[in-house]
Scaffold this active site. Sequence first.
Site, PDB file in Angstrom:
ATOM      1  N   GLN A   1      39.725  39.621  30.345  1.00  0.00           N
ATOM      2  CA  GLN A   1      40.367  40.339  31.449  1.00  0.00           C
ATOM      3  C   GLN A   1      40.875  39.354  32.499  1.00  0.00           C
ATOM      4  O   GLN A   1      40.257  39.160  33.534  1.00  0.00           O
ATOM      5  CB  GLN A   1      39.344  41.301  32.063  1.00  0.00           C
ATOM      6  CG  GLN A   1      39.885  42.214  33.105  1.00  0.00           C
ATOM      7  CD  GLN A   1      40.747  43.307  32.537  1.00  0.00           C
ATOM      8  OE1 GLN A   1      40.461  43.835  31.475  1.00  0.00           O
ATOM      9  NE2 GLN A   1      41.799  43.643  33.229  1.00  0.00           N
ATOM     10  N   PHE A   2      42.013  38.710  32.219  1.00  0.00           N
ATOM     11  CA  PHE A   2      42.546  37.723  33.161  1.00  0.00           C
ATOM     12  C   PHE A   2      42.900  38.345  34.502  1.00  0.00           C
ATOM     13  O   PHE A   2      42.919  37.660  35.534  1.00  0.00           O
ATOM     14  CB  PHE A   2      43.752  36.982  32.558  1.00  0.00           C
ATOM     15  CG  PHE A   2      45.020  37.775  32.540  1.00  0.00           C
ATOM     16  CD1 PHE A   2      45.933  37.669  33.579  1.00  0.00           C
ATOM     17  CD2 PHE A   2      45.310  38.616  31.480  1.00  0.00           C
ATOM     18  CE1 PHE A   2      47.106  38.397  33.561  1.00  0.00           C
ATOM     19  CE2 PHE A   2      46.476  39.345  31.447  1.00  0.00           C
ATOM     20  CZ  PHE A   2      47.387  39.241  32.497  1.00  0.00           C
ATOM     21  N   THR A   3      43.130  39.656  34.546  1.00  0.00           N
ATOM     22  CA  THR A   3      43.518  40.286  35.802  1.00  0.00           C
ATOM     23  C   THR A   3      42.384  40.315  36.829  1.00  0.00           C
ATOM     24  O   THR A   3      42.634  40.625  37.991  1.00  0.00           O
ATOM     25  CB  THR A   3      44.054  41.718  35.578  1.00  0.00           C
ATOM     26  OG1 THR A   3      43.038  42.509  34.984  1.00  0.00           O
ATOM     27  CG2 THR A   3      45.294  41.696  34.696  1.00  0.00           C
TER      28      THR A   3
END
Length: 144
Positions: free
Chosen positions: A78-80
């Site tokens: 989950q890079f966000t």
Amino acid sequence: MKVLIQRVKRARVTVDNNIVSSIGNGMLIFLGISNDDSREDIIKMTNKISKLRIFNDVNHIMNKNINEVNGEILVVSQFTLYGDVKKGNRPSYIEAAKPDIANPIYNVFIEELDNLISNKVQSGIFGAYMIVDIVNDGPVTLII
């Protein structure tokens, strides 16, 4: 490294209309990786997660860890989690590690966690567009 943990009754990841992983009672972990993350960070985080007492005992007090309830874990990249919206309305992901750095860290994180957990750790597909179905339990959500 940023981790968002949700205690779940069940969760699953679907990619291209195919279920790629699913769990019952346990934790859904969204994992964000930064450019500065190291093996030390992975060890510290996975040890912390394996010992988190977020599951209820017979008195309905969060007193048990994942192994004590025979729980399962699903890890989703989950890079966000590193989205920065301090300026403007479009998130900046400068602090998030690029895929060539993040993917190996993601894999080691899963391996290390798998060594600490009774049940096999499930995962999403790194970099894929995923549909994540979650049935929260509580809800209990932690950010580490």
